[in-house]
Design a protein around this motif. Structure first.
Motif, PDB file in Angstrom:
ATOM      1  N   VAL A 364     -31.183 -30.792  74.483  1.00 59.36           N
ATOM      2  CA  VAL A 364     -32.212 -29.786  74.198  1.00 59.36           C
ATOM      3  C   VAL A 364     -32.317 -29.577  72.692  1.00 59.36           C
ATOM      4  CG1 VAL A 364     -32.891 -27.368  74.516  1.00 59.36           C
ATOM      5  CG2 VAL A 364     -31.829 -28.622  76.402  1.00 59.36           C
ATOM      6  N   GLU A 365     -33.521 -29.678  72.166  1.00 56.78           N
ATOM      7  CA  GLU A 365     -33.799 -29.370  70.757  1.00 56.78           C
ATOM      8  C   GLU A 365     -34.766 -28.189  70.745  1.00 56.78           C
ATOM      9  OE1 GLU A 365     -33.178 -31.026  67.602  1.00 56.78           O
ATOM     10  OE2 GLU A 365     -31.635 -32.298  68.498  1.00 56.78           O
ATOM     11  N   LEU A 366     -34.302 -27.050  70.244  1.00 57.13           N
ATOM     12  CA  LEU A 366     -35.156 -25.865  70.182  1.00 57.13           C
ATOM     13  C   LEU A 366     -35.925 -25.873  68.864  1.00 57.13           C
ATOM     14  CD1 LEU A 366     -32.686 -23.185  71.607  1.00 57.13           C
ATOM     15  CD2 LEU A 366     -34.542 -24.376  72.806  1.00 57.13           C
ATOM     16  N   GLY A 367     -37.237 -25.751  68.971  1.00 51.19           N
ATOM     17  CA  GLY A 367     -38.080 -25.843  67.783  1.00 51.19           C
ATOM     18  C   GLY A 367     -39.172 -26.855  68.037  1.00 51.19           C
ATOM     19  N   PHE A 368     -39.854 -27.270  66.956  1.00 51.43           N
ATOM     20  CA  PHE A 368     -40.844 -28.327  67.132  1.00 51.43           C
ATOM     21  C   PHE A 368     -40.713 -29.338  66.013  1.00 51.43           C
ATOM     22  CE2 PHE A 368     -44.850 -30.592  67.055  1.00 51.43           C
ATOM     23  CZ  PHE A 368     -44.880 -31.012  68.373  1.00 51.43           C
ATOM     24  N   ASP A 369     -40.772 -30.600  66.380  1.00 46.88           N
ATOM     25  CA  ASP A 369     -40.601 -31.706  65.454  1.00 46.88           C
ATOM     26  C   ASP A 369     -41.568 -32.800  65.911  1.00 46.88           C
ATOM     27  OD1 ASP A 369     -39.767 -34.199  64.416  1.00 46.88           O
ATOM     28  OD2 ASP A 369     -37.693 -33.528  64.207  1.00 46.88           O
ATOM     29  N   GLU A 370     -42.629 -33.016  65.142  1.00 46.91           N
ATOM     30  CA  GLU A 370     -43.681 -33.955  65.549  1.00 46.91           C
ATOM     31  C   GLU A 370     -43.132 -35.365  65.751  1.00 46.91           C
ATOM     32  OE1 GLU A 370     -47.744 -34.757  66.534  1.00 46.91           O
ATOM     33  OE2 GLU A 370     -46.899 -32.817  66.009  1.00 46.91           O
ATOM     34  N   THR A 371     -42.220 -35.786  64.865  1.00 45.92           N
ATOM     35  CA  THR A 371     -41.646 -37.130  64.998  1.00 45.92           C
ATOM     36  C   THR A 371     -40.842 -37.249  66.280  1.00 45.92           C
ATOM     37  OG1 THR A 371     -41.568 -37.410  62.600  1.00 45.92           O
ATOM     38  CG2 THR A 371     -40.139 -38.846  63.895  1.00 45.92           C
ATOM     39  N   LEU A 372     -40.001 -36.255  66.549  1.00 43.06           N
ATOM     40  CA  LEU A 372     -39.201 -36.288  67.778  1.00 43.06           C
ATOM     41  C   LEU A 372     -40.101 -36.244  69.010  1.00 43.06           C
ATOM     42  CD1 LEU A 372     -36.501 -36.369  69.205  1.00 43.06           C
ATOM     43  CD2 LEU A 372     -36.291 -33.887  68.885  1.00 43.06           C
ATOM     44  N   ALA A 373     -41.204 -35.526  68.928  1.00 44.78           N
ATOM     45  CA  ALA A 373     -42.147 -35.502  70.058  1.00 44.78           C
ATOM     46  C   ALA A 373     -42.615 -36.917  70.383  1.00 44.78           C
ATOM     47  CB  ALA A 373     -43.348 -34.607  69.725  1.00 44.78           C
ATOM     48  N   HIS A 374     -42.966 -37.682  69.355  1.00 47.09           N
ATOM     49  CA  HIS A 374     -43.386 -39.072  69.572  1.00 47.09           C
ATOM     50  C   HIS A 374     -42.226 -39.897  70.140  1.00 47.09           C
ATOM     51  CE1 HIS A 374     -47.412 -39.464  67.467  1.00 47.09           C
ATOM     52  NE2 HIS A 374     -47.086 -38.207  67.239  1.00 47.09           N
ATOM     53  N   GLU A 375     -41.022 -39.673  69.626  1.00 48.53           N
ATOM     54  CA  GLU A 375     -39.860 -40.440  70.100  1.00 48.53           C
ATOM     55  C   GLU A 375     -39.559 -40.147  71.571  1.00 48.53           C
ATOM     56  OE1 GLU A 375     -37.409 -40.825  65.868  1.00 48.53           O
ATOM     57  OE2 GLU A 375     -36.973 -39.170  67.223  1.00 48.53           O
ATOM     58  N   ILE A 376     -39.738 -38.895  71.984  1.00 45.72           N
ATOM     59  CA  ILE A 376     -39.473 -38.546  73.388  1.00 45.72           C
ATOM     60  C   ILE A 376     -40.507 -39.194  74.298  1.00 45.72           C
ATOM     61  CG2 ILE A 376     -39.464 -36.643  75.061  1.00 45.72           C
ATOM     62  CD1 ILE A 376     -38.191 -34.886  72.857  1.00 45.72           C
ATOM     63  N   VAL A 377     -41.788 -39.092  73.936  1.00 44.22           N
ATOM     64  CA  VAL A 377     -42.829 -39.693  74.783  1.00 44.22           C
ATOM     65  C   VAL A 377     -42.637 -41.207  74.856  1.00 44.22           C
ATOM     66  CG1 VAL A 377     -45.315 -39.989  75.094  1.00 44.22           C
ATOM     67  CG2 VAL A 377     -44.437 -37.810  74.304  1.00 44.22           C
ATOM     68  N   ALA A 378     -42.221 -41.814  73.743  1.00 44.20           N
ATOM     69  CA  ALA A 378     -42.006 -43.272  73.732  1.00 44.20           C
ATOM     70  C   ALA A 378     -40.767 -43.675  74.521  1.00 44.20           C
ATOM     71  CB  ALA A 378     -41.881 -43.766  72.291  1.00 44.20           C
ATOM     72  N   GLY A 379     -39.720 -42.827  74.502  1.00 39.92           N
ATOM     73  CA  GLY A 379     -38.458 -43.208  75.127  1.00 39.92           C
ATOM     74  C   GLY A 379     -38.298 -42.752  76.562  1.00 39.92           C
ATOM     75  N   ALA A 380     -39.110 -41.795  76.995  1.00 45.84           N
ATOM     76  CA  ALA A 380     -38.966 -41.253  78.349  1.00 45.84           C
ATOM     77  C   ALA A 380     -39.558 -42.196  79.387  1.00 45.84           C
ATOM     78  CB  ALA A 380     -39.649 -39.891  78.444  1.00 45.84           C
ATOM     79  N   ASP A 381     -38.981 -42.167  80.578  1.00 49.22           N
ATOM     80  CA  ASP A 381     -39.555 -42.877  81.729  1.00 49.22           C
ATOM     81  C   ASP A 381     -40.568 -41.994  82.450  1.00 49.22           C
ATOM     82  OD1 ASP A 381     -37.895 -45.389  81.758  1.00 49.22           O
ATOM     83  OD2 ASP A 381     -36.294 -43.895  81.898  1.00 49.22           O
ATOM     84  N   VAL A 382     -40.292 -40.686  82.453  1.00 46.70           N
ATOM     85  CA  VAL A 382     -41.156 -39.714  83.130  1.00 46.70           C
ATOM     86  C   VAL A 382     -41.354 -38.531  82.185  1.00 46.70           C
ATOM     87  CG1 VAL A 382     -41.389 -38.155  85.124  1.00 46.70           C
ATOM     88  CG2 VAL A 382     -40.230 -40.366  85.392  1.00 46.70           C
ATOM     89  N   MET A 383     -42.604 -38.051  82.044  1.00 44.32           N
ATOM     90  CA  MET A 383     -42.848 -36.827  81.279  1.00 44.32           C
ATOM     91  C   MET A 383     -43.167 -35.707  82.253  1.00 44.32           C
ATOM     92  SD  MET A 383     -42.326 -37.088  78.018  1.00 44.32           S
ATOM     93  CE  MET A 383     -43.132 -35.605  77.412  1.00 44.32           C
ATOM     94  N   MET A 384     -42.474 -34.594  82.092  1.00 49.22           N
ATOM     95  CA  MET A 384     -42.609 -33.466  83.007  1.00 49.22           C
ATOM     96  C   MET A 384     -43.651 -32.472  82.480  1.00 49.22           C
ATOM     97  SD  MET A 384     -40.368 -34.322  85.228  1.00 49.22           S
ATOM     98  CE  MET A 384     -39.998 -32.884  86.227  1.00 49.22           C
ATOM     99  N   VAL A 385     -44.696 -32.243  83.276  1.00 50.79           N
ATOM    100  CA  VAL A 385     -45.714 -31.239  82.933  1.00 50.79           C
ATOM    101  C   VAL A 385     -45.998 -30.419  84.202  1.00 50.79           C
ATOM    102  CG1 VAL A 385     -47.902 -30.838  81.744  1.00 50.79           C
ATOM    103  CG2 VAL A 385     -46.710 -33.005  81.391  1.00 50.79           C
ATOM    104  N   PRO A 386     -45.027 -29.578  84.619  1.00 54.37           N
ATOM    105  CA  PRO A 386     -45.162 -28.860  85.899  1.00 54.37           C
ATOM    106  C   PRO A 386     -45.857 -27.503  85.751  1.00 54.37           C
ATOM    107  CG  PRO A 386     -42.968 -28.517  85.018  1.00 54.37           C
ATOM    108  CD  PRO A 386     -43.710 -29.362  83.996  1.00 54.37           C
ATOM    109  N   SER A 387     -46.928 -27.438  84.974  1.00 52.25           N
ATOM    110  CA  SER A 387     -47.539 -26.161  84.588  1.00 52.25           C
ATOM    111  C   SER A 387     -48.051 -25.354  85.778  1.00 52.25           C
ATOM    112  CB  SER A 387     -48.714 -26.414  83.644  1.00 52.25           C
ATOM    113  OG  SER A 387     -48.317 -27.186  82.527  1.00 52.25           O
ATOM    114  N   ARG A 388     -47.895 -24.024  85.682  1.00 52.07           N
ATOM    115  CA  ARG A 388     -48.527 -23.118  86.654  1.00 52.07           C
ATOM    116  C   ARG A 388     -50.033 -23.306  86.604  1.00 52.07           C
ATOM    117  NH1 ARG A 388     -44.181 -19.967  86.329  1.00 52.07           N
ATOM    118  NH2 ARG A 388     -43.696 -18.634  88.118  1.00 52.07           N
ATOM    119  N   PHE A 389     -50.591 -23.275  85.387  1.00 45.12           N
ATOM    120  CA  PHE A 389     -52.007 -23.600  85.175  1.00 45.12           C
ATOM    121  C   PHE A 389     -52.096 -24.400  83.884  1.00 45.12           C
ATOM    122  CE2 PHE A 389     -51.359 -19.557  83.007  1.00 45.12           C
ATOM    123  CZ  PHE A 389     -52.068 -19.684  81.817  1.00 45.12           C
TER     124      PHE A 389
END
Length: 496
Positions: A364-389
């Motif tokens: 868990v990384e608390l905060g926001f980091d644009e580079t890490l965001a790209h690294e997570i989307v590139a490295g993940a097998d599944v992206m979780m977006v379980p939004s209520r709305f």
């Protein structure tokens, strides 16, 4: 004949971003310019905007300042683009450190009504040739911050005894998230300089207070929102936020146009932020990105463990309370979870505790980091977006492009963009991710189990990933739909 369009908003990527709005205001005007429109943007002069724009020059002094000692309109350009950007320089209002909307205690600024009234009023002035060299035929106001622009245009029309604003200018109000309504005490209405009868249930009044969002919904000529499904959902009591009756009454003026992805920024074949570039036809680089992500976040180096990614505000709206309850399902099945975001203290603590308990499986990384965001989307097998709305959602669109199969709740733009990996959809070559229907822990847990099951069938997984990466959610189609709407609205009010 070229249609001139002024977009009015509070954020612009990469200068200032607190959410997806900034991505839209950067990409949509650029896409419209490619379609032949003359599109410009109007922003408050927040410090990062004032510092980031190039070639700024004064255009006019603003006659009304809403309490700021002085305010001027300037015109500049977004670096690296041809996008012309008007900026309101009112340092007393906008040159404040930190969050553009909240003070150091995370409390909304007490003068936000005046700060954003100045934005809406300036838009209406631009429509009336405040800049002698350029005036729009269409003013498109984005979210509550710009909600008063249509109201000021309507007031100007009424002063002239007309139904349409001076010059035939028409307005569009775009809802990015109906949950944020820009509500202020009724006593602040007098400071806005609007006609007294605008404070009415048929106007800006909302349960005894005033709502900038409602002003946009009521006074704009057309209303758009950011996905077709969300356009239907906000006409219901469940998702209408108290405005469903107004929205149902204006259903013939309400259009859902899906947001797009700026593939110049989010493209695994050209992304400089990720460990190895890859594409739908050359996917081996994705495994390198996964290994690099595991290394960076000190997770166990297991190439066969599916990595579930989260890049999100940590809020209940985003369904991350539901995911926290389902987290044991991921860990006990041998998966890993990577979380990047900040938000509710209880959720931050819950995810931090899970990372402490399962250091090889949860990071868990608390905060926001644009580079890490790209690294997570590139490295993940599944992206979780379980939004209520979810009005549109961009994370699932980025995930598709990078072959991180989205796992989503069937709402809003998530329902419009992800096709569930059911047996029928897999057989028909349609599946691009995982979709659950009911917003309940067992429904999310079942979707996670289905993700593990598909991951275990490597050929089906590769086929689904390839199909996901081949989806095209670029801005061209959306810009075309906006152009159609502009032409319909402008009628003969196009300018050379």
């Amino acid at each position: 004949m070229t249609i001139r369009v002024l977009h009015v908003a509070s954020e612009l990527y990469p200068l200032l971003k607190t959410g997806g709005l900034a991505d839209v205001t950067a990409a949509l005007p650029a896409a419209l310019i490619e379609q032949g429109a003359d599109a410009r943007l109007l922003l408050p002069g927040f410090a990062p905007v004032a510092a980031g724009l190039e070639d700024l020059r004064p255009v006019a002094r603003l006659a009304r300042t809403f309490g700021a000692p002085e305010a001027t309109l300037e015109l500049g350009r977004l670096p690296g683009s041809e996008l012309a950007v008007y900026m309101i320089r009112a340092d007393a209002f906008y040159a404040r450190p930190g969050n553009p909307y909240l003070d150091a205690e995370h409390v909304p600024y007490g003068d936000n009504a005046q700060r954003f009234a100045l934005l809406g009023w300036s838009a209406a002035q631009l429509a009336q040739h405040l800049d002698p060299d350029w005036a729009p035929a269409i003013v498109q106001a984005h979210d509550w911050h710009a909600g008063l622009a249509p109201a000021y245009l309507r007031a100007a029309a009424r002063e002239r005894g007309a139904n349409v604003a001076p010059g035939g200018v028409r307005s569009i109000f775009t809802i990015h998230n109906l949950a944020y309504q820009g509500i202020f005490p009724a006593q602040q209405f007098d400071s806005l300089g609007l006609p007294r009868d605008f404070f009415d249930m048929h106007g800006v009044e909302f349960y005894g207070q005033l709502s900038f969002l409602k002003a946009g919904l009521y006074f704009a000529d057309k209303i758009t929102t950011v996905s077709p499904t969300y356009a239907r959902e906000i006409q219901t009591v469940a998702q209408g936020g108290g405005l469903e009756a107004l929205l149902r009454g204006r259903a013939h003026d309400l259009v859902g146009i899906l947001n797009g992805v700026d593939y110049a920024v989010w493209n695994p074949s050209s992304d400089a932020a990720i460990a190895t570039r890859f594409s739908a036809t050359r996917q081996s680089g994705k495994m390198h990105c996964k290994a690099a992500l595991q290394t960076r976040l000190k997770l166990a180096q297991k190439h066969d463990a599916p990595v579930f990614g989260v890049v999100s505000r940590l809020t209940e709206q985003k369904g991350l309370d539901l995911l926290l309850a389902a987290l044991p399902e991921i860990v006990t099945r041998g998966g890993q979870l990577v979380v990047l975001g900040t938000g509710d203290a209880s959720l931050e603590q819950g995810y931090a505790r899970a990372a402490h308990q399962h250091p090889e499986s949860v990071a868990v990384e608390l905060g926001f980091d644009e580079t890490l965001a790209h690294e997570i989307v590139a490295g993940a097998d599944v992206m979780m977006v379980p939004s209520r709305f979810e009005p549109c959602g961009l994370t699932q669109l980025y995930a598709l492009a990078y072959g991180a199969l989205p796992l989503v709740h069937r709402v809003g733009g998530l329902a419009d963009t992800v096709v569930d990996a059911s047996l029928e959809n897999l057989a028909d070559g349609l599946a691009t991710g995982f979709v659950f229907e009911r917003f309940e822990p067992d429904a999310l847990t079942a979707a996670i189990r289905r993700a593990f099951a598909l991951y275990g069938r490597s050929r089906d997984w590769r086929d689904t990933r390839s199909r996901a990466m081949q989806q095209d959610f670029g801005w061209a189609a959306s810009a075309q739909r906006y152009m159609t709407l502009y032409r319909e609205l402008a009628g003969q009010n196009t300018v050379a």
